[in-house]
Design an enzyme around this catalytic site. Structure first.
Site, PDB file in Angstrom:
ATOM      1  N   THR A 134      -7.445  14.515  -2.715  1.00  0.00           N
ATOM      2  CA  THR A 134      -6.169  15.035  -3.216  1.00  0.00           C
ATOM      3  C   THR A 134      -6.383  16.215  -4.160  1.00  0.00           C
ATOM      4  O   THR A 134      -7.395  16.281  -4.865  1.00  0.00           O
ATOM      5  CB  THR A 134      -5.413  13.906  -3.953  1.00  0.00           C
ATOM      6  OG1 THR A 134      -4.316  14.475  -4.665  1.00  0.00           O
ATOM      7  CG2 THR A 134      -6.291  13.186  -4.964  1.00  0.00           C
ATOM      8  N   ASP A 135      -5.389  17.086  -4.226  1.00  0.00           N
ATOM      9  CA  ASP A 135      -5.446  18.191  -5.193  1.00  0.00           C
ATOM     10  C   ASP A 135      -5.344  17.689  -6.631  1.00  0.00           C
ATOM     11  O   ASP A 135      -5.667  18.413  -7.580  1.00  0.00           O
ATOM     12  CB  ASP A 135      -4.346  19.228  -4.910  1.00  0.00           C
ATOM     13  CG  ASP A 135      -2.923  18.689  -5.015  1.00  0.00           C
ATOM     14  OD1 ASP A 135      -2.746  17.460  -5.226  1.00  0.00           O
ATOM     15  OD2 ASP A 135      -1.978  19.493  -4.883  1.00  0.00           O
ATOM     16  N   GLU A 136      -4.920  16.418  -6.784  1.00  0.00           N
ATOM     17  CA  GLU A 136      -4.742  15.898  -8.147  1.00  0.00           C
ATOM     18  C   GLU A 136      -6.067  15.791  -8.896  1.00  0.00           C
ATOM     19  O   GLU A 136      -6.082  15.678 -10.117  1.00  0.00           O
ATOM     20  CB  GLU A 136      -4.018  14.547  -8.109  1.00  0.00           C
ATOM     21  CG  GLU A 136      -2.646  14.689  -7.480  1.00  0.00           C
ATOM     22  CD  GLU A 136      -1.755  13.457  -7.619  1.00  0.00           C
ATOM     23  OE1 GLU A 136      -1.902  12.713  -8.600  1.00  0.00           O
ATOM     24  OE2 GLU A 136      -0.913  13.258  -6.725  1.00  0.00           O
ATOM     25  N   TYR A 159      -5.407   7.171 -11.141  1.00  0.00           N
ATOM     26  CA  TYR A 159      -5.494   7.428  -9.690  1.00  0.00           C
ATOM     27  C   TYR A 159      -6.375   8.635  -9.408  1.00  0.00           C
ATOM     28  O   TYR A 159      -7.350   8.559  -8.651  1.00  0.00           O
ATOM     29  CB  TYR A 159      -4.091   7.647  -9.101  1.00  0.00           C
ATOM     30  CG  TYR A 159      -4.105   8.337  -7.753  1.00  0.00           C
ATOM     31  CD1 TYR A 159      -4.649   7.710  -6.635  1.00  0.00           C
ATOM     32  CD2 TYR A 159      -3.587   9.633  -7.588  1.00  0.00           C
ATOM     33  CE1 TYR A 159      -4.683   8.349  -5.393  1.00  0.00           C
ATOM     34  CE2 TYR A 159      -3.620  10.271  -6.356  1.00  0.00           C
ATOM     35  CZ  TYR A 159      -4.168   9.628  -5.267  1.00  0.00           C
ATOM     36  OH  TYR A 159      -4.203  10.270  -4.043  1.00  0.00           O
ATOM     37  N   LYS A 163     -10.068   9.040  -7.533  1.00  0.00           N
ATOM     38  CA  LYS A 163     -10.293   9.885  -6.352  1.00  0.00           C
ATOM     39  C   LYS A 163     -11.404  10.900  -6.643  1.00  0.00           C
ATOM     40  O   LYS A 163     -12.250  11.172  -5.786  1.00  0.00           O
ATOM     41  CB  LYS A 163      -9.007  10.611  -5.945  1.00  0.00           C
ATOM     42  CG  LYS A 163      -7.921   9.733  -5.367  1.00  0.00           C
ATOM     43  CD  LYS A 163      -8.291   9.027  -4.069  1.00  0.00           C
ATOM     44  CE  LYS A 163      -8.344   9.960  -2.886  1.00  0.00           C
ATOM     45  NZ  LYS A 163      -8.522   9.204  -1.601  1.00  0.00           N
TER      46      LYS A 163
HETATM   47  P1  NAD Z   1      -0.871   4.855   1.464  1.00  0.00           P
HETATM   48  O1  NAD Z   1      -0.867   4.168   0.143  1.00  0.00           O
HETATM   49  O2  NAD Z   1       0.407   5.037   2.195  1.00  0.00           O
HETATM   50  O3  NAD Z   1      -1.857   4.098   2.471  1.00  0.00           O
HETATM   51  C1  NAD Z   1      -3.112   3.598   2.061  1.00  0.00           C
HETATM   52  C2  NAD Z   1      -3.596   2.637   3.130  1.00  0.00           C
HETATM   53  O4  NAD Z   1      -4.895   2.160   2.731  1.00  0.00           O
HETATM   54  C3  NAD Z   1      -2.712   1.410   3.306  1.00  0.00           C
HETATM   55  O5  NAD Z   1      -2.498   1.165   4.681  1.00  0.00           O
HETATM   56  C4  NAD Z   1      -3.511   0.281   2.675  1.00  0.00           C
HETATM   57  O6  NAD Z   1      -3.273  -0.986   3.278  1.00  0.00           O
HETATM   58  C5  NAD Z   1      -4.937   0.755   2.905  1.00  0.00           C
HETATM   59  N1  NAD Z   1      -5.889   0.197   1.932  1.00  0.00           N
HETATM   60  C6  NAD Z   1      -5.739   0.134   0.584  1.00  0.00           C
HETATM   61  N2  NAD Z   1      -6.801  -0.478   0.037  1.00  0.00           N
HETATM   62  C7  NAD Z   1      -7.643  -0.776   1.059  1.00  0.00           C
HETATM   63  C8  NAD Z   1      -8.923  -1.401   1.128  1.00  0.00           C
HETATM   64  N3  NAD Z   1      -9.551  -1.848   0.021  1.00  0.00           N
HETATM   65  N4  NAD Z   1      -9.515  -1.540   2.325  1.00  0.00           N
HETATM   66  C9  NAD Z   1      -8.881  -1.102   3.454  1.00  0.00           C
HETATM   67  N5  NAD Z   1      -7.676  -0.530   3.451  1.00  0.00           N
HETATM   68  C10 NAD Z   1      -7.063  -0.368   2.262  1.00  0.00           C
HETATM   69  O7  NAD Z   1      -1.583   6.247   1.217  1.00  0.00           O
HETATM   70  P2  NAD Z   1      -1.330   7.661   1.902  1.00  0.00           P
HETATM   71  O8  NAD Z   1      -0.246   8.349   1.177  1.00  0.00           O
HETATM   72  O9  NAD Z   1      -1.240   7.490   3.366  1.00  0.00           O
HETATM   73  O10 NAD Z   1      -2.686   8.395   1.529  1.00  0.00           O
HETATM   74  C11 NAD Z   1      -3.814   8.363   2.389  1.00  0.00           C
HETATM   75  C12 NAD Z   1      -4.953   9.089   1.710  1.00  0.00           C
HETATM   76  O11 NAD Z   1      -4.563  10.428   1.424  1.00  0.00           O
HETATM   77  C13 NAD Z   1      -5.358   8.461   0.376  1.00  0.00           C
HETATM   78  O12 NAD Z   1      -6.760   8.511   0.277  1.00  0.00           O
HETATM   79  C14 NAD Z   1      -4.707   9.358  -0.674  1.00  0.00           C
HETATM   80  O13 NAD Z   1      -5.470   9.374  -1.859  1.00  0.00           O
HETATM   81  C15 NAD Z   1      -4.735  10.709   0.032  1.00  0.00           C
HETATM   82  N6  NAD Z   1      -3.664  11.639  -0.378  1.00  0.00           N
HETATM   83  C16 NAD Z   1      -2.347  11.331  -0.212  1.00  0.00           C
HETATM   84  C17 NAD Z   1      -1.371  12.267  -0.570  1.00  0.00           C
HETATM   85  C18 NAD Z   1       0.108  11.995  -0.370  1.00  0.00           C
HETATM   86  O14 NAD Z   1       0.922  12.899  -0.660  1.00  0.00           O
HETATM   87  N7  NAD Z   1       0.524  10.845   0.141  1.00  0.00           N
HETATM   88  C19 NAD Z   1      -1.715  13.481  -1.118  1.00  0.00           C
HETATM   89  C20 NAD Z   1      -3.068  13.766  -1.292  1.00  0.00           C
HETATM   90  C21 NAD Z   1      -4.019  12.841  -0.886  1.00  0.00           C
HETATM   91  P1  TYD Z   2       4.972  11.120  -6.295  1.00  0.00           P
HETATM   92  O1  TYD Z   2       5.731  11.044  -5.003  1.00  0.00           O
HETATM   93  O2  TYD Z   2       4.707   9.831  -7.027  1.00  0.00           O
HETATM   94  O3  TYD Z   2       3.632  11.908  -6.012  1.00  0.00           O
HETATM   95  P2  TYD Z   2       2.497  12.461  -7.062  1.00  0.00           P
HETATM   96  O4  TYD Z   2       2.634  11.749  -8.346  1.00  0.00           O
HETATM   97  O5  TYD Z   2       1.250  12.095  -6.328  1.00  0.00           O
HETATM   98  O6  TYD Z   2       2.709  13.953  -7.181  1.00  0.00           O
HETATM   99  O7  TYD Z   2       5.749  12.062  -7.274  1.00  0.00           O
HETATM  100  C1  TYD Z   2       6.047  13.416  -6.933  1.00  0.00           C
HETATM  101  C2  TYD Z   2       6.678  14.053  -8.157  1.00  0.00           C
HETATM  102  O8  TYD Z   2       7.965  13.432  -8.375  1.00  0.00           O
HETATM  103  C3  TYD Z   2       5.895  13.835  -9.435  1.00  0.00           C
HETATM  104  O9  TYD Z   2       6.023  15.003 -10.244  1.00  0.00           O
HETATM  105  C4  TYD Z   2       6.585  12.662 -10.106  1.00  0.00           C
HETATM  106  C5  TYD Z   2       8.023  12.841  -9.681  1.00  0.00           C
HETATM  107  N1  TYD Z   2       8.793  11.590  -9.535  1.00  0.00           N
HETATM  108  C6  TYD Z   2      10.031  11.469 -10.169  1.00  0.00           C
HETATM  109  O10 TYD Z   2      10.510  12.383 -10.868  1.00  0.00           O
HETATM  110  N2  TYD Z   2      10.736  10.313  -9.990  1.00  0.00           N
HETATM  111  C7  TYD Z   2      10.266   9.273  -9.233  1.00  0.00           C
HETATM  112  O11 TYD Z   2      10.943   8.204  -9.124  1.00  0.00           O
HETATM  113  C8  TYD Z   2       9.001   9.420  -8.592  1.00  0.00           C
HETATM  114  C9  TYD Z   2       8.408   8.302  -7.752  1.00  0.00           C
HETATM  115  C10 TYD Z   2       8.293  10.603  -8.765  1.00  0.00           C
END
Ligand code: NAD
Ligand code: TYD
Length: 344
Positions: A134-136, A159, A163
């Site tokens: 993630t960019d975070e 988090y 990562k």
């Molecule tokens: P998500 O939370 O929707 O899905 C995570 C999945 O991992 C779930 O299906 C969960 O059951 C599984 N999981 C959790 N712990 C586990 C374990 N110990 N063993 C096996 N499986 C396990 O997450 P997402 O949003 O789909 O993100 C996927 C990846 O992308 C993550 O690594 C996250 O850090 C990264 N990411 C997500 C975003 C975003 O905007 N959603 C942005 C940047 C990076």
């Molecule tokens: P989120 O979807 O939790 O992603 P991330 O924290 O990984 O960026 O949140 C996106 C942005 O929205 C973040 O700046 C936090 C804000 N946010 C709210 O303002 N209200 C909410 O209820 C949630 C879940 C997020």
């Protein structure tokens, strides 16, 4: 030696938001490949995201935890000849607010789990591994500039710190053992199948029911929104053509303040802005993320295909049409699916 073509992808976390979209995309773009999906089915894993793949011969789901080497070994057995397997590692605890409540599950899955997976894949001779990050991990930006792959890691939440730690373990596996892994770092994804604790599905679901939309602080935090399909196409490009040991940033060229995004959703749904409710800010809330994705464009020819104007309405329509999916997620009923379908 020329690498053999990939015939199987072992994905971890394939029942989550990005992972389930990745499985659907592979079935469409690489129909000859097999998919082995290893997922622990935490609260974020939803097999109802994948029902249309269940009948397909090349798709195997295994419930298992990446922290347990026996589960990872079983998945590697199912994937077959390591020379033709690509691993895409997405399993993680992924929600910042939950990590503020308690960081331990994040360290456990994201750090320990990644090391267990790396060790097992290296021992098997896996030659293609993409770690989805993630960019975070870069922390927060001021009003100007964007994250490049050289930006120092400065995570601010449990988090993002977990990562960043996992990224460093992947780097170490490459530097120490020559393990052929790439790291991708993307911005905020949006699209179908996202768990409604995240901003976009949460506000769509709440607005639809005329419920308050909780906006943290002043709502002026900036995120770069990336359509999940674009993200997954970038991961596929890295899997097939990324240089081992390299990091690739992936962004949507689509920065906006949260408040702006929420207003766009309200407009699309024809709901009043009076639903916006400012609530206490998230502690350590990163102010701005922005991605410089020029490296992946130059090296692998990837750039986002979807504009926000196209993909936001598409995403909103998806959530509006999937009322049963949303109801079952919100009630927790989706968690029964594995037992019913797989008899476990
Ligand atoms: P998500 O939370 O929707 O899905 C995570 C999945 O991992 C779930 O299906 C969960 O059951 C599984 N999981 C959790 N712990 C586990 C374990 N110990 N063993 C096996 N499986 C396990 O997450 P997402 O949003 O789909 O993100 C996927 C990846 O992308 C993550 O690594 C996250 O850090 C990264 N990411 C997500 C975003 C975003 O905007 N959603 C942005 C940047 C990076
Ligand atoms: P989120 O979807 O939790 O992603 P991330 O924290 O990984 O960026 O949140 C996106 C942005 O929205 C973040 O700046 C936090 C804000 N946010 C709210 O303002 N209200 C909410 O209820 C949630 C879940 C997020």
């Amino acid at each position: 030696m020329t690498a053999q073509p990939i015939s199987t992808v072992l994905i971890t976390g394939g029942a989550g938001f990005i992972g389930s979209n990745f499985c659907h995309m592979l079935a469409e773009l690489r129909p000859d490949w097999s998919i082995v999906n290893l997922d622990a089915l935490t609260y974020a894993g939803n097999l109802e995201n994948l029902t249309s793949l269940e009948g397909l011969g090349g798709y195997t789901f295994l419930q298992g935890d990446i922290r347990e080497s026996s589960a990872v070994e079983k998945a590697l057995d199912a994937a077959g000849d390591p020379a033709t397997v690509g691993v895409v590692h997405m399993a993680a605890e992924s929600h910042v607010d939950r990590s503020i409540e308690g960081g331990l599950p994040f360290v456990s899955t994201n750090v320990l789990g990644t090391q267990v997976l790396l060790d097992a894949c290296r021992a098997r001779g896996i030659g293609r591994f993409v770690h989805v990050s993630t960019d975070e991990v870069y922390g927060s930006l001021g009003a100007q500039g964007s994250f490049t792959e050289q930006t120092p890691l400065a995570p601010n939440s449990p988090y993002s710190a977990s990562k960043a730690a996992s990224d460093l373990l992947v780097r170490a596996a490459f530097q120490t053992h020559g393990f052929s892994a790439c790291i991708t770092r993307c911005s905020n994804n949006y699209g179908p199948y996202q768990f409604p604790e995240k901003l976009l599905p949460l506000i769509i679901a709440n607005a639809r029911e005329d419920k308050d939309l909780p906006i943290y602080g002043d709502g002026l935090q900036v995120r770069d929104w990336l359509f999940v399909r674009d993200h997954n196409e970038a991961i596929l490009a890295v899997l097939e053509g990324g240089r081992p040991g390299e990091v690739y940033n992936i962004g949507g060229n689509n920065e906006m303040p949260n408040l702006h995004l929420v207003r766009l959703v309200l407009k699309e749904l024809a709901k009043p802005e009076s639903l916006i409710t400012f609530v206490k800010d998230r502690p350590g809330h990163d102010r701005r993320y922005a991605i410089d994705a020029s490296k992946i464009k130059a090296e692998l020819g990837w750039q986002p295909r979807f504009t926000f104007e196209q993909a936001l309405p598409l995403t909103i329509r998806w959530y509006l049409s999937q009322t049963q999916w949303m109801q079952r997620v919100r009630s927790g009923a989706y968690r029964d699916y594995y037992a019913r379908q797989y008899g476990a």
